[in-house]
Design a protein around this motif. Structure first.
Motif: not given
Length: 554
Positions: A19-31, A62-67
């Motif tokens: 969940w912490g990693m999801r929050m970081v990824r979501t925050g980075v993507q939105r910003s 923090q996600s190679s999948t997103a990249t």
């Protein structure tokens, strides 16, 4: 503490880590999602620049999948060639390994600070961007907290007889261990989380170093699976990126597997404890992949083009092109992908409308079949977009994203209704004309042509309004509704004059003529609906069209 209690706590801390990693990824993507995407797109000149861009973007995300999904989208649109795309992914893998190195350091004392500061930023600020920065801080704090908790919770597992049996069984079957962790990583959609979990448990002695090294390889292999499944329904170019990255990971595991004991011996002097050894193995493995396979990206390009040929999907219009059929990289990109698919629905309807008039004029049975086929395409695209938007709604959407999601869904539904009107109504009219060997009068056909052309023009205007959200264009589309109403009245009056004059063609086709006008009016109403949310948000719509009562009721 019982083994059951330990496992429950362990699963809870793992969920907290994810969940912490999801929050970081979501925050980075939105910003910064759009900026990262633009940055990645600017560094596609050569493989080495692309490698660096992939490393940097993934280190932040923090996600190679997103990249990988970003790069697959670039490849699908011919923005990047496959050798460069594979170089980006090699860099992305190194990026995740560097993040693992940083998070493996003992920064647990920062956890409460990050959570508190992030909470203040998230709750106090009114800026969406600052709020997402607060989300990132909270996510990082939760990651550090969960890693500390995993170490504490997994320590009693060293004395668990059951765990000893399981570990001994896995240690005796390294191939099974690799596959098991690969599947676990695929389910978690985060190789970084699994690597950190393995390292944390190894630091307490719950996992021996030999098995830990095998599990690290399994986590790397499993990290390549989510992009492969996410791009199954995209273009061949997009699938080649994910599969090529997976092939590199698989070959890397095969190459290093026989030499793990040598790698352990060489890395031990440079590592602090078992966890340090495993985290260093993760970095060395991914750097080694880049060094070994960077020169062979062009060869992989040629091989994958032979295996995954463009003809696999072909040019069939009913195949979804822009939807990953999974949770998208972020809401903004996902809505953009859905909008592009809706535009394809509009293109298909544009062709169907053109064919529909030819069909009414000439009665070509072949065009009737083409229109039915076109409606099947529109229906399939509608279902795909609907499922995709349902997945997007599972994400945390802000007010603007939620509104746009509703607008895309509403317009998509209206286009699907238009396809049904053309297929089931205009097509039925054409079939009646053919079966009864009827034709409209010359004057009637000219009127229908003018109305039909107006609807055709309004379809293109509506697509422009949908994509641009321009208030001026939306206002113009609404005004077209009144213009259309006038044309409809004039055509109906002219038709009645011809009917009263007793013209044979008019008498024979009167009901069909009026049915066509009615159907075109319904199509036009569906098109103009796209303008209402835009004008309503701009405050340019009245709440009601009814006049206020001058006199009170007695």
């Amino acid at each position: 503490m019982s083994a059951t209690s330990v496992l429950i706590q362990l699963f809870g801390t793992i969920a907290l880590l994810l969940w912490g990693m999801r929050m970081v990824r979501t925050g980075v993507q939105r910003s910064f999602g759009s900026k990262l995407r633009s940055f990645l797109g600017e560094w596609l000149s050569n493989r080495f620049a692309a490698f660096g861009a992939g490393l940097g973007v993934t280190a932040i995300l923090q996600s190679s999948t997103a990249t990988c999904l970003m790069v697959a989208d670039f490849a699908s649109r011919n923005i990047v060639v496959l050798p460069v795309a594979l170089a980006i992914m090699l860099g992305a893998d190194v990026g995740t390994a560097l993040v693992a190195q940083i998070l493996s350091l003992n920064f647990s004392w920062l956890s409460p600070v990050l959570i508190f500061v992030g909470f203040l930023i998230f709750t106090i600020t009114t800026s969406q961007k600052k709020s997402n920065i607060g989300r990132i801080a909270i996510g990082l704090g939760i990651i550090l907290l969960s890693l500390k908790s995993i170490v504490g919770v997994s320590e009693p597992l060293r004395n668990s007889e059951t765990l000893v049996l399981v570990i001994n069984a896995l240690a005796g079957e390294p191939l099974v261990a690799v596959l098991l962790v690969a599947l676990l990583t695929w389910a978690a959609h985060s190789s970084l989380a699994i690597v950190l979990l393995v390292c944390s448990m190894a630091s307490t002695g719950a996992i021996p170093v030999e098995l830990g090294m095998v599990l690290i390889l399994g986590a790397n292999l499993g990290g390549a699976l989510p992009p492969v499944f996410a791009t199954l329904y995209t273009s061949p170019a997009g699938r080649r990126v994910a599969i090529g990255n997976g092939v590199f990971k698989l070959l890397g595991c095969i190459l290093i597997f026989p030499f793990l004991s040598i790698v352990e011996r060489e890395l031990t002097p440079y590592s602090i404890g078992v966890a340090g050894l495993l985290i260093n193995l993760h970095l060395v493995f991914n750097v080694g992949l880049a060094v070994i396979f960077m020169p062979f990206t062009s060869l992989m390009d040629r091989l994958l083009k032979k295996v995954i040929m463009d003809q696999d999907i072909g040019d069939s219009p009913e195949v979804v092109r822009y939807l990953d059929m999974s949770i998208p990289i972020d809401a903004t990109l996902g809505l953009s992908n859905a909008s592009r698919e809706v535009l394809r629905m509009g293109d298909e309807l544009d062709h169907m409308l053109k064919q529909s008039f030819n069909m009414l004029h000439e009665g070509d049975s072949e065009e009737i079949k083409e229109i039915s086929k076109g409606d099947d395409v529109v229906d399939e695209l509608y279902e795909a977009v609907k499922v995709y938007l349902t997945e997007i709604r599972k994400e945390e959407l802000d007010e603007q994203e939620s509104q746009r999601c509703g607008e895309v869904m509403a317009f998509c539904a209206n286009l699907e209704h238009i396809g049904d009107i053309i297929d089931k109504n205009l097509l039925a009219t054409a079939i009646k004309l053919i079966e009864k060997n009827l034709s409209f009068s010359e004057a009637g056909l000219n009127e229908l042509e003018q109305i039909h052309q107006r609807v055709h023009d309004n379809l293109r205007l509506a697509m422009g309004v949908f994509m641009s959200q321009d208030i001026g264009m939306a206002r113009r589309l609404i005004l077209e509704k009144e213009t259309f109403r006038q044309m409809e009245n004039e055509a109906a009056n002219s038709h009645m004059e011809r009917f009263q004059a007793g013209r044979p063609e008019t008498l024979e086709t009167s009901s069909l003529h009026l049915d066509v006008i009615r159907d075109l009016k319904r199509i036009n109403s569906h098109l103009t609906s796209v303008a209402y949310p835009i004008l309503d948000q701009a405050g340019e719509l009245r709440k009601t069209r009814l006049r206020k009562k001058i006199m009170k009721m007695a």
